[in-house]
Design a protein around this motif. Structure first.
Motif, PDB file in Angstrom:
ATOM      1  N   SER A  62       9.314  16.901  -4.871  1.00  0.00           N
ATOM      2  CA  SER A  62      10.743  17.190  -4.887  1.00  0.00           C
ATOM      3  C   SER A  62      11.449  16.528  -3.710  1.00  0.00           C
ATOM      4  CB  SER A  62      10.985  18.701  -4.849  1.00  0.00           C
ATOM      5  OG  SER A  62      12.367  18.990  -4.824  1.00  0.00           O
ATOM      6  N   HIS A  63      12.727  16.175  -3.941  1.00  0.00           N
ATOM      7  CA  HIS A  63      13.594  15.708  -2.859  1.00  0.00           C
ATOM      8  C   HIS A  63      14.203  16.898  -2.109  1.00  0.00           C
ATOM      9  CE1 HIS A  63      13.650  11.996  -5.421  1.00  0.00           C
ATOM     10  NE2 HIS A  63      13.534  11.454  -4.237  1.00  0.00           N
ATOM     11  N   GLN A  64      13.999  18.104  -2.631  1.00  0.00           N
ATOM     12  CA  GLN A  64      14.569  19.299  -2.010  1.00  0.00           C
ATOM     13  C   GLN A  64      13.525  19.956  -1.106  1.00  0.00           C
ATOM     14  OE1 GLN A  64      16.800  21.863  -4.824  1.00  0.00           O
ATOM     15  NE2 GLN A  64      16.336  20.325  -6.384  1.00  0.00           N
ATOM     16  N   HIS A  65      13.616  19.656   0.178  1.00  0.00           N
ATOM     17  CA  HIS A  65      12.629  20.206   1.098  1.00  0.00           C
ATOM     18  C   HIS A  65      12.700  21.724   1.153  1.00  0.00           C
ATOM     19  CE1 HIS A  65      10.409  19.685   5.185  1.00  0.00           C
ATOM     20  NE2 HIS A  65       9.578  19.815   4.185  1.00  0.00           N
TER      21      HIS A  65
ATOM     22  N   VAL B 282       0.857  -1.183   0.000  1.00  0.00           N
ATOM     23  CA  VAL B 282       0.000   0.000   0.000  1.00  0.00           C
ATOM     24  C   VAL B 282       0.893   1.234   0.000  1.00  0.00           C
ATOM     25  CG1 VAL B 282      -1.775   1.298   1.222  1.00  0.00           C
ATOM     26  CG2 VAL B 282      -1.826  -1.204   1.246  1.00  0.00           C
ATOM     27  N   LEU B 283       0.821   2.015  -1.085  1.00  0.00           N
ATOM     28  CA  LEU B 283       1.630   3.226  -1.182  1.00  0.00           C
ATOM     29  C   LEU B 283       0.952   4.405  -0.500  1.00  0.00           C
ATOM     30  CD1 LEU B 283       2.843   2.972  -4.897  1.00  0.00           C
ATOM     31  CD2 LEU B 283       4.051   2.259  -2.824  1.00  0.00           C
ATOM     32  N   TRP B 284      -0.341   4.540  -0.721  1.00  0.00           N
ATOM     33  CA  TRP B 284      -1.114   5.635  -0.132  1.00  0.00           C
ATOM     34  C   TRP B 284      -2.445   5.071   0.362  1.00  0.00           C
ATOM     35  CZ3 TRP B 284       1.392  10.222   0.279  1.00  0.00           C
ATOM     36  CH2 TRP B 284       2.479  10.432  -0.563  1.00  0.00           C
ATOM     37  N   GLN B 285      -2.852   5.506   1.545  1.00  0.00           N
ATOM     38  CA  GLN B 285      -4.054   4.968   2.178  1.00  0.00           C
ATOM     39  C   GLN B 285      -4.940   6.116   2.655  1.00  0.00           C
ATOM     40  OE1 GLN B 285      -4.781   1.519   2.775  1.00  0.00           O
ATOM     41  NE2 GLN B 285      -6.788   2.269   3.404  1.00  0.00           N
TER      42      GLN B 285
ATOM     43  N   SER C  91      12.736   8.484  -1.402  1.00  0.00           N
ATOM     44  CA  SER C  91      12.548   7.722  -2.634  1.00  0.00           C
ATOM     45  C   SER C  91      11.861   6.397  -2.326  1.00  0.00           C
ATOM     46  CB  SER C  91      13.899   7.448  -3.309  1.00  0.00           C
ATOM     47  OG  SER C  91      14.522   8.646  -3.687  1.00  0.00           O
ATOM     48  N   GLY C  92      11.030   5.960  -3.265  1.00  0.00           N
ATOM     49  CA  GLY C  92      10.369   4.675  -3.107  1.00  0.00           C
ATOM     50  C   GLY C  92       9.097   4.692  -2.298  1.00  0.00           C
ATOM     51  N   THR C  93       8.641   5.886  -1.918  1.00  0.00           N
ATOM     52  CA  THR C  93       7.428   5.960  -1.095  1.00  0.00           C
ATOM     53  C   THR C  93       6.158   6.188  -1.915  1.00  0.00           C
ATOM     54  OG1 THR C  93       7.907   8.309  -0.699  1.00  0.00           O
ATOM     55  CG2 THR C  93       8.624   6.737   0.983  1.00  0.00           C
TER      56      THR C  93
END
Length: 198
Positions: free
Chosen positions: A179-182, A15-18, A36-38
């Motif tokens: 983005s990976h850039q918070h 389950v990626l998103w619930q 990554s991977g979420t």
């Protein structure tokens, strides 16, 4: 308004998103920051109608996303090369959607000669800008931007985000930024998507 109600996205047994519920208004900017991977990219694909959710609803102005005409929710994916026909000039792909003006091309730091070339003749950063150009059709109401400037140098990144923020105010254009850039998300987004991950 773009609304997501009780969305569930599974990938195989994972389950990626619930039970994801949120709304994005015209002109509003929302960010998604996660490792990554979420499932961030998968969520973007689902919100743009590229793939179906496991459960739940995605509504644009209280109606389902259109499937047989231009979708006002446009995704610029992390790997734009996968969205171009390798045997056609990139300009032809853009013109299938709309015919951009010279100012828009210039603001995205696009060399007009790139539009006469095939995808394999361009770099990833060049293709990312052309994919963004294609997505900025005047009919677009919401833009899902998945790492769209990750391959660009800081000066060009700054110019492109400045232009997109102007469009958010002028059209107005809603924008979901992945983005990976918070730090980038905090700088340009008015809110972050807060969800319970499983």
């Amino acid at each position: 308004m773009l609304c997501c109600r009780d969305l569930v996205i599974r990938q195989g047994n994972k389950v990626l998103w619930q039970d994801l519920t949120f709304s994005l208004s015209a002109g509003e900017r929302m960010g998604i920051f996660a490792p990554s991977g979420t499932g961030k990219t998968t969520l973007g694909r689902v919100l743009a109608g590229w793939q179906k959710p496991t459960a739940g609803l995605i509504l644009l102005d209280d109606k389902p996303l259109p499937v047989s005409q231009y979708c006002p929710v446009q995704l610029v994916p992390q790997h734009p090369e996968l969205t171009f026909n390798p045997w056609r000039n990139t300009g032809d792909s853009v013109h299938d959607a709309w015919h951009p003006d010279e100012e828009t091309i210039e603001r995205l730091h696009i060399n007009p000669e790139w539009l006469t070339r095939r995808p394999g003749q361009l770099s990833g950063g060049e293709l990312a800008r052309i994919a963004l150009l294609r997505a900025l059709d005047p009919r677009t109401k919401f833009l899902i931007a998945d790492e769209i400037t990750a391959q660009l140098d800081p000066a060009i990144q700054r110019d492109i985000w400045t232009f997109l923020l102007e469009l958010c105010s002028q059209r107005p254009l809603g924008m979901l930024v992945i983005s990976h850039q918070h730090a980038l998300i905090k700088q340009i987004c008015s809110k972050e998507l807060s969800v319970k991950k499983t």
